[in-house]
Design a protein around this motif. Structure first.
Motif, PDB file in Angstrom:
ATOM      1  N   CYS A  35     -19.480 -19.645   2.351  1.00  0.00           N
ATOM      2  CA  CYS A  35     -19.446 -21.085   2.632  1.00  0.00           C
ATOM      3  C   CYS A  35     -20.666 -21.734   1.986  1.00  0.00           C
ATOM      4  O   CYS A  35     -21.782 -21.242   2.139  1.00  0.00           O
ATOM      5  N   ILE A  36     -20.437 -22.825   1.260  1.00  0.00           N
ATOM      6  CA  ILE A  36     -21.550 -23.558   0.645  1.00  0.00           C
ATOM      7  C   ILE A  36     -21.817 -24.831   1.449  1.00  0.00           C
ATOM      8  O   ILE A  36     -20.884 -25.539   1.839  1.00  0.00           O
ATOM      9  N   PHE A  37     -23.092 -25.099   1.660  1.00  0.00           N
ATOM     10  CA  PHE A  37     -23.527 -26.303   2.386  1.00  0.00           C
ATOM     11  C   PHE A  37     -24.299 -27.188   1.397  1.00  0.00           C
ATOM     12  O   PHE A  37     -25.507 -27.022   1.229  1.00  0.00           O
ATOM     13  N   PRO A  38     -23.594 -28.094   0.738  1.00  0.00           N
ATOM     14  CA  PRO A  38     -24.261 -28.951  -0.255  1.00  0.00           C
ATOM     15  C   PRO A  38     -24.865 -30.175   0.420  1.00  0.00           C
ATOM     16  O   PRO A  38     -24.596 -30.435   1.593  1.00  0.00           O
ATOM     17  N   PRO A  39     -25.647 -30.966  -0.313  1.00  0.00           N
ATOM     18  CA  PRO A  39     -26.062 -32.259   0.237  1.00  0.00           C
ATOM     19  C   PRO A  39     -24.794 -33.048   0.595  1.00  0.00           C
ATOM     20  O   PRO A  39     -23.774 -32.920  -0.090  1.00  0.00           O
ATOM     21  N   SER A  40     -24.849 -33.869   1.640  1.00  0.00           N
ATOM     22  CA  SER A  40     -23.619 -34.498   2.137  1.00  0.00           C
ATOM     23  C   SER A  40     -22.955 -35.390   1.094  1.00  0.00           C
ATOM     24  O   SER A  40     -21.733 -35.520   1.071  1.00  0.00           O
ATOM     25  N   THR A  41     -23.752 -35.991   0.208  1.00  0.00           N
ATOM     26  CA  THR A  41     -23.169 -36.866  -0.817  1.00  0.00           C
ATOM     27  C   THR A  41     -22.285 -36.096  -1.792  1.00  0.00           C
ATOM     28  O   THR A  41     -21.479 -36.700  -2.501  1.00  0.00           O
ATOM     29  N   TYR A  42     -22.454 -34.786  -1.874  1.00  0.00           N
ATOM     30  CA  TYR A  42     -21.671 -33.995  -2.832  1.00  0.00           C
ATOM     31  C   TYR A  42     -20.576 -33.153  -2.178  1.00  0.00           C
ATOM     32  O   TYR A  42     -19.927 -32.358  -2.851  1.00  0.00           O
ATOM     33  N   GLY A  83     -12.764 -32.100   4.862  1.00  0.00           N
ATOM     34  CA  GLY A  83     -12.405 -30.711   4.550  1.00  0.00           C
ATOM     35  C   GLY A  83     -13.471 -29.663   4.864  1.00  0.00           C
ATOM     36  O   GLY A  83     -13.334 -28.510   4.458  1.00  0.00           O
ATOM     37  N   CYS A  84     -14.517 -30.044   5.582  1.00  0.00           N
ATOM     38  CA  CYS A  84     -15.535 -29.042   5.959  1.00  0.00           C
ATOM     39  C   CYS A  84     -15.013 -28.148   7.079  1.00  0.00           C
ATOM     40  O   CYS A  84     -14.215 -28.575   7.918  1.00  0.00           O
ATOM     41  N   THR A  85     -15.530 -26.946   7.105  1.00  0.00           N
ATOM     42  CA  THR A  85     -15.149 -25.988   8.149  1.00  0.00           C
ATOM     43  C   THR A  85     -16.332 -25.680   9.063  1.00  0.00           C
ATOM     44  O   THR A  85     -16.158 -25.335  10.224  1.00  0.00           O
ATOM     45  N   TYR A  86     -17.541 -25.750   8.499  1.00  0.00           N
ATOM     46  CA  TYR A  86     -18.748 -25.351   9.243  1.00  0.00           C
ATOM     47  C   TYR A  86     -19.779 -26.480   9.216  1.00  0.00           C
ATOM     48  O   TYR A  86     -19.699 -27.379   8.377  1.00  0.00           O
ATOM     49  N   ASP A 116     -13.762 -29.858  15.894  1.00  0.00           N
ATOM     50  CA  ASP A 116     -13.123 -28.654  15.363  1.00  0.00           C
ATOM     51  C   ASP A 116     -13.860 -28.052  14.160  1.00  0.00           C
ATOM     52  O   ASP A 116     -13.252 -27.555  13.220  1.00  0.00           O
ATOM     53  N   LEU A 117     -15.188 -28.143  14.199  1.00  0.00           N
ATOM     54  CA  LEU A 117     -16.007 -27.472  13.186  1.00  0.00           C
ATOM     55  C   LEU A 117     -16.608 -26.211  13.798  1.00  0.00           C
ATOM     56  O   LEU A 117     -16.738 -26.113  15.019  1.00  0.00           O
ATOM     57  N   ASN A 118     -17.019 -25.274  12.954  1.00  0.00           N
ATOM     58  CA  ASN A 118     -17.734 -24.078  13.422  1.00  0.00           C
ATOM     59  C   ASN A 118     -19.234 -24.324  13.245  1.00  0.00           C
ATOM     60  O   ASN A 118     -19.702 -24.351  12.098  1.00  0.00           O
ATOM     61  N   PRO A 119     -19.964 -24.493  14.344  1.00  0.00           N
ATOM     62  CA  PRO A 119     -21.401 -24.735  14.187  1.00  0.00           C
ATOM     63  C   PRO A 119     -22.180 -23.443  13.924  1.00  0.00           C
ATOM     64  O   PRO A 119     -21.852 -22.393  14.478  1.00  0.00           O
TER      65      PRO A 119
END
Ligand code: PGA
Length: 250
Positions: A35-42, A83-86, A116-119
């Motif tokens: 899983c990639i966590f990019p800056p929110s703007t991207y 479309g985020c999962t985490y 419904d996200l996985n923290p």
């Protein structure tokens, strides 16, 4: 096995395009979730670029309310909607630079679960706590303060602050002991098992040894995840580790 890539406040559209293009010919394994966590703007751009590649995308933070008059904030519902999962919550950089407290983080986790996200709850001690023998107590307090009532979808990332971005990591028995400690605390409170990731100066050289440590269920990688070759080396080490241990079929 979970590989989380925390890009923090780095990269650009151009470098993200290059990163994802470099993944197009990679054979991904079903056994390792990345899983990639990019800056929110991207986030949106990354999701579109990823297309059908089996990589999830997550937020680096979210607000504790689902909607309302909170200028500049990001609702967990927005993350889910695009479309985020985490979502990473309670990262030490946010605790330190944005004064986030355990109470704030617990509210955010609960809100993320509602959306419904996985923290991924981050916990970690300062060097002084470790040196004074207080690391276990400190982590216990953080967990008790942040743990949501329903933690089914929650992961914990153990990230000692003194290890983040420094190239220093705890020795392997310290990591093993802390992961066991975290799992026991969560089990005592909830009677449920939780997955614990290790984070702090993970790189392509130390990944294989870190994954061998008992109770390590994956890693949260910062700096080394910005470079696609390093990211792939870490990913491949995780696949190899699982194959060698015959945990699951490749
Ligand atoms: P690092 O960061 O891998 O650059 O140490 C990890 C993190 O902060 O999640």
């Amino acid at each position: 096995m979970f590989i989380a890539a925390n890009w923090k406040m780095n990269l650009s559209k151009k470098s993200i395009s290059y990163f994802i293009e470099s993944l197009q010919s990679v054979e991904f394994s079903k056994t390792v979730n990345a899983c990639i966590f990019p800056p929110s703007t991207y986030i949106d751009f990354l999701l579109n670029s990823i297309g059908k590649l089996p990589i999830s995308v997550g937020g680096q933070n979210c607000h504790y309310e689902l909607s309302g008059a909170f200028t500049g904030e990001i609702s967990p519902l927005f993350l889910k909607d695009i479309g985020c999962t985490y979502v990473i919550l309670g990262h030490s950089e946010r605790r330190c630079f944005n004064n986030e407290t355990n109470e704030d983080i617990k509210l955010k986790i609960q809100s993320a679960i509602k959306a419904d996200l996985n923290p991924i709850l981050c916990v970690g001690e300062k060097l002084i706590d470790r040196e004074q023998g207080n690391a276990n107590k400190f982590i216990k307090n953080q967990i008790i303060g942040c743990l949501p009532e329903n933690l089914d979808k929650t992961f914990i990332a153990y990230e000692p602050i003194w290890s983040i971005g420094t190239g220093k990591i705890p020795n392997y028995s310290q990591i093993s002991e802390m992961h066991k400690h975290i799992k026991e605390i969560v089990f005592d409170i909830t009677r449920k098992n939780i997955k614990v990731l290790y984070g702090g100066s993970v790189n392509k050289k130390n990944i294989s040894n870190i994954l061998k440590i008992k109770d390590v269920d994956g890693v949260l990688v910062g700096g080394a995840s910005l470079n696609v070759k390093d990211f792939l080396a870490i990913y491949s080490a995780a696949v190899k580790h699982l194959c060698e241990n015959n945990n699951i079929e490749n």
